[in-house]
Design a protein around this motif. Structure first.
Motif, PDB file in Angstrom:
ATOM      1  N   GLY A   1     -29.734 152.859 -28.547  1.00 40.28           N
ATOM      2  CA  GLY A   1     -28.455 152.232 -28.267  1.00 40.28           C
ATOM      3  C   GLY A   1     -28.204 150.896 -28.926  1.00 40.28           C
ATOM      4  O   GLY A   1     -27.230 150.225 -28.597  1.00 40.28           O
ATOM      5  N   ILE A   2     -29.066 150.482 -29.860  1.00 43.29           N
ATOM      6  CA  ILE A   2     -28.831 149.192 -30.523  1.00 43.29           C
ATOM      7  C   ILE A   2     -28.124 149.391 -31.864  1.00 43.29           C
ATOM      8  O   ILE A   2     -28.146 150.472 -32.452  1.00 43.29           O
ATOM      9  CB  ILE A   2     -30.133 148.393 -30.734  1.00 43.29           C
ATOM     10  N   ARG A   3     -27.520 148.310 -32.338  1.00 41.51           N
ATOM     11  CA  ARG A   3     -26.787 148.360 -33.614  1.00 41.51           C
ATOM     12  C   ARG A   3     -27.709 148.557 -34.811  1.00 41.51           C
ATOM     13  O   ARG A   3     -27.293 149.040 -35.848  1.00 41.51           O
ATOM     14  CB  ARG A   3     -25.962 147.089 -33.788  1.00 41.51           C
ATOM     15  N   ARG A   4     -28.946 148.129 -34.715  1.00 40.14           N
ATOM     16  CA  ARG A   4     -29.984 148.265 -35.730  1.00 40.14           C
ATOM     17  C   ARG A   4     -29.818 147.293 -36.888  1.00 40.14           C
ATOM     18  O   ARG A   4     -30.757 146.630 -37.276  1.00 40.14           O
ATOM     19  CB  ARG A   4     -30.052 149.703 -36.248  1.00 40.14           C
ATOM     20  N   TYR A   5     -28.624 147.193 -37.453  1.00 45.12           N
ATOM     21  CA  TYR A   5     -28.368 146.287 -38.575  1.00 45.12           C
ATOM     22  C   TYR A   5     -27.682 145.020 -38.081  1.00 45.12           C
ATOM     23  O   TYR A   5     -26.832 145.068 -37.188  1.00 45.12           O
ATOM     24  CB  TYR A   5     -27.459 146.950 -39.616  1.00 45.12           C
ATOM     25  N   GLY A   6     -28.039 143.911 -38.693  1.00 46.99           N
ATOM     26  CA  GLY A   6     -27.388 142.652 -38.373  1.00 46.99           C
ATOM     27  C   GLY A   6     -27.344 141.753 -39.593  1.00 46.99           C
ATOM     28  O   GLY A   6     -28.198 141.852 -40.475  1.00 46.99           O
TER      29      GLY A   6
ATOM     30  N   PHE B   1     -31.006 133.614 -39.114  1.00 43.91           N
ATOM     31  CA  PHE B   1     -31.926 134.652 -38.661  1.00 43.91           C
ATOM     32  C   PHE B   1     -31.682 134.984 -37.187  1.00 43.91           C
ATOM     33  O   PHE B   1     -31.622 136.156 -36.799  1.00 43.91           O
ATOM     34  CB  PHE B   1     -33.370 134.195 -38.880  1.00 43.91           C
ATOM     35  N   GLY B   2     -31.506 133.963 -36.360  1.00 42.15           N
ATOM     36  CA  GLY B   2     -31.221 134.199 -34.947  1.00 42.15           C
ATOM     37  C   GLY B   2     -29.931 134.958 -34.736  1.00 42.15           C
ATOM     38  O   GLY B   2     -29.868 135.898 -33.936  1.00 42.15           O
ATOM     39  N   LYS B   3     -28.877 134.574 -35.460  1.00 36.21           N
ATOM     40  CA  LYS B   3     -27.581 135.249 -35.326  1.00 36.21           C
ATOM     41  C   LYS B   3     -27.666 136.714 -35.784  1.00 36.21           C
ATOM     42  O   LYS B   3     -27.099 137.603 -35.160  1.00 36.21           O
ATOM     43  CB  LYS B   3     -26.518 134.514 -36.138  1.00 36.21           C
ATOM     44  N   ALA B   4     -28.369 136.951 -36.890  1.00 34.98           N
ATOM     45  CA  ALA B   4     -28.499 138.320 -37.413  1.00 34.98           C
ATOM     46  C   ALA B   4     -29.324 139.193 -36.469  1.00 34.98           C
ATOM     47  O   ALA B   4     -29.001 140.367 -36.245  1.00 34.98           O
ATOM     48  CB  ALA B   4     -29.130 138.302 -38.802  1.00 34.98           C
ATOM     49  N   LEU B   5     -30.393 138.619 -35.901  1.00 33.83           N
ATOM     50  CA  LEU B   5     -31.213 139.393 -34.964  1.00 33.83           C
ATOM     51  C   LEU B   5     -30.434 139.699 -33.685  1.00 33.83           C
ATOM     52  O   LEU B   5     -30.559 140.789 -33.126  1.00 33.83           O
ATOM     53  CB  LEU B   5     -32.502 138.638 -34.642  1.00 33.83           C
ATOM     54  N   ASP B   6     -29.619 138.758 -33.235  1.00 35.11           N
ATOM     55  CA  ASP B   6     -28.780 139.006 -32.065  1.00 35.11           C
ATOM     56  C   ASP B   6     -27.843 140.190 -32.320  1.00 35.11           C
ATOM     57  O   ASP B   6     -27.687 141.070 -31.471  1.00 35.11           O
ATOM     58  CB  ASP B   6     -27.981 137.747 -31.732  1.00 35.11           C
ATOM     59  N   MET B   7     -27.234 140.222 -33.497  1.00 35.11           N
ATOM     60  CA  MET B   7     -26.341 141.333 -33.835  1.00 35.11           C
ATOM     61  C   MET B   7     -27.102 142.655 -33.909  1.00 35.11           C
ATOM     62  O   MET B   7     -26.687 143.667 -33.339  1.00 35.11           O
ATOM     63  CB  MET B   7     -25.645 141.066 -35.171  1.00 35.11           C
ATOM     64  N   ALA B   8     -28.235 142.660 -34.616  1.00 36.80           N
ATOM     65  CA  ALA B   8     -28.985 143.899 -34.817  1.00 36.80           C
ATOM     66  C   ALA B   8     -29.533 144.463 -33.516  1.00 36.80           C
ATOM     67  O   ALA B   8     -29.627 145.687 -33.347  1.00 36.80           O
ATOM     68  CB  ALA B   8     -30.133 143.660 -35.802  1.00 36.80           C
ATOM     69  N   SER B   9     -29.900 143.588 -32.582  1.00 39.50           N
ATOM     70  CA  SER B   9     -30.503 144.043 -31.325  1.00 39.50           C
ATOM     71  C   SER B   9     -29.475 144.295 -30.230  1.00 39.50           C
ATOM     72  O   SER B   9     -29.825 144.776 -29.146  1.00 39.50           O
ATOM     73  CB  SER B   9     -31.523 143.007 -30.835  1.00 39.50           C
ATOM     74  N   SER B  10     -28.208 144.008 -30.507  1.00 33.91           N
ATOM     75  CA  SER B  10     -27.186 144.157 -29.471  1.00 33.91           C
ATOM     76  C   SER B  10     -26.802 145.627 -29.277  1.00 33.91           C
ATOM     77  O   SER B  10     -27.019 146.473 -30.138  1.00 33.91           O
ATOM     78  CB  SER B  10     -25.951 143.320 -29.803  1.00 33.91           C
ATOM     79  N   GLU B  11     -26.199 145.887 -28.137  1.00 36.08           N
ATOM     80  CA  GLU B  11     -25.858 147.253 -27.755  1.00 36.08           C
ATOM     81  C   GLU B  11     -24.670 147.767 -28.557  1.00 36.08           C
ATOM     82  O   GLU B  11     -23.687 147.072 -28.774  1.00 36.08           O
ATOM     83  CB  GLU B  11     -25.530 147.295 -26.266  1.00 36.08           C
ATOM     84  N   GLU B  12     -24.771 149.016 -28.988  1.00 39.66           N
ATOM     85  CA  GLU B  12     -23.658 149.749 -29.590  1.00 39.66           C
ATOM     86  C   GLU B  12     -23.298 150.863 -28.599  1.00 39.66           C
ATOM     87  O   GLU B  12     -24.012 151.867 -28.503  1.00 39.66           O
ATOM     88  CB  GLU B  12     -24.055 150.326 -30.951  1.00 39.66           C
ATOM     89  N   PRO B  13     -22.222 150.706 -27.849  1.00 35.06           N
ATOM     90  CA  PRO B  13     -21.925 151.651 -26.753  1.00 35.06           C
ATOM     91  C   PRO B  13     -21.663 153.076 -27.218  1.00 35.06           C
ATOM     92  O   PRO B  13     -21.752 154.003 -26.410  1.00 35.06           O
ATOM     93  CB  PRO B  13     -20.689 151.045 -26.080  1.00 35.06           C
ATOM     94  N   ARG B  14     -21.342 153.283 -28.482  1.00 33.78           N
ATOM     95  CA  ARG B  14     -21.084 154.642 -28.962  1.00 33.78           C
ATOM     96  C   ARG B  14     -22.366 155.395 -29.309  1.00 33.78           C
ATOM     97  O   ARG B  14     -22.327 156.598 -29.579  1.00 33.78           O
ATOM     98  CB  ARG B  14     -20.168 154.581 -30.188  1.00 33.78           C
ATOM     99  N   ILE B  15     -23.505 154.686 -29.315  1.00 32.39           N
ATOM    100  CA  ILE B  15     -24.786 155.298 -29.672  1.00 32.39           C
ATOM    101  C   ILE B  15     -25.688 155.314 -28.447  1.00 32.39           C
ATOM    102  O   ILE B  15     -25.911 154.282 -27.812  1.00 32.39           O
ATOM    103  CB  ILE B  15     -25.476 154.497 -30.808  1.00 32.39           C
ATOM    104  N   ARG B  16     -26.218 156.492 -28.085  1.00 30.57           N
ATOM    105  CA  ARG B  16     -27.111 156.585 -26.938  1.00 30.57           C
ATOM    106  C   ARG B  16     -28.570 156.655 -27.363  1.00 30.57           C
ATOM    107  O   ARG B  16     -29.441 156.146 -26.676  1.00 30.57           O
ATOM    108  CB  ARG B  16     -26.765 157.808 -26.091  1.00 30.57           C
TER     109      ARG B  16
END
Length: 196
Positions: free
Chosen positions: A89-94, A172-187
């Protein structure tokens, strides 16, 4: 998504490290590596990534900063990997491009499970405080390999050395936050392979 946390330690003849890390935090930090400038960089990383980071290090700073900085990178990378869990469920890329006055830094991340570091940053001084500037690359190398992330870092516009270092850590912190954040369309995990 449940709160994702990890606690990791590392004890060698060169360093003794304890680290508590929360991906879904609020930027709270308590950091003591014995290298004040490094503490400042890690604080910027955590605050701008909205991670909670508690870190205590006893290292052989009478030798130099190498073992302390590298081992913190190893332990932080382990904590990131552990906190991410299955990566479902994470975005994976950031990515993030961060300006700091005259300086511009780029950070891009793929939480693929395959470690790789591409680093393009040239410092013009050997030290920032008591931190050897060549150790900035070694820190990010250790994080990328122990966490299993593909990490690209680039200074797009150089300038003041303090600004360049700080821009890299915050981006790096901002990119990791994006990559690790939830993507609700992906389970599941976001991969054609079915695993990361």
């Amino acid at each position: 998504m449940e709160k994702r946390t990890a606690s990791c330690t590392r004890k060698t003849k060169e360093t003794d490290i304890s680290l508590d890390f929360t991906l879904d935090g609020s930027g709270q930090t308590e950091i003591d590596t014995g290298i004040p400038f490094f503490d400042h960089m890690l604080d910027g990383f955590a605050r701008h990534g909205l991670f909670d980071l508690k870190l205590k290090v006893s290292g052989d700073l009478d030798v130099d900063s190498h073992h302390t900085v590298e081992d913190v990178g190893i332990v932080l990378g382990q904590a990131v990997r552990e906190a991410l869990g299955s990566k479902s469920g994470i975005r994976r890329y950031g990515y993030f491009i961060l300006p700091m006055d005259e300086t511009l830094a780029l950070s891009t991340i793929d939480l693929s499970g395959r470690p790789y570091l591409k680093y393009n940053a040239e410092f013009t001084v050997p030290k920032l405080g008591t931190l050897d500037t060549e150790m900035i690359r070694e820190f990010f190398y250790a994080v990328s390999y122990s966490s299993g992330m593909n990490l690209h870092l680039k200074i797009m516009e150089p300038g003041n050395n303090h600004h360049m270092a700080e821009a890299l850590f915050k981006a790096f912190g901002k990119a990791l936050d994006m990559a690790s954040s939830e993507e609700p369309r992906i389970r599941d995990v976001w991969s054609t392979k079915g695993t990361l």
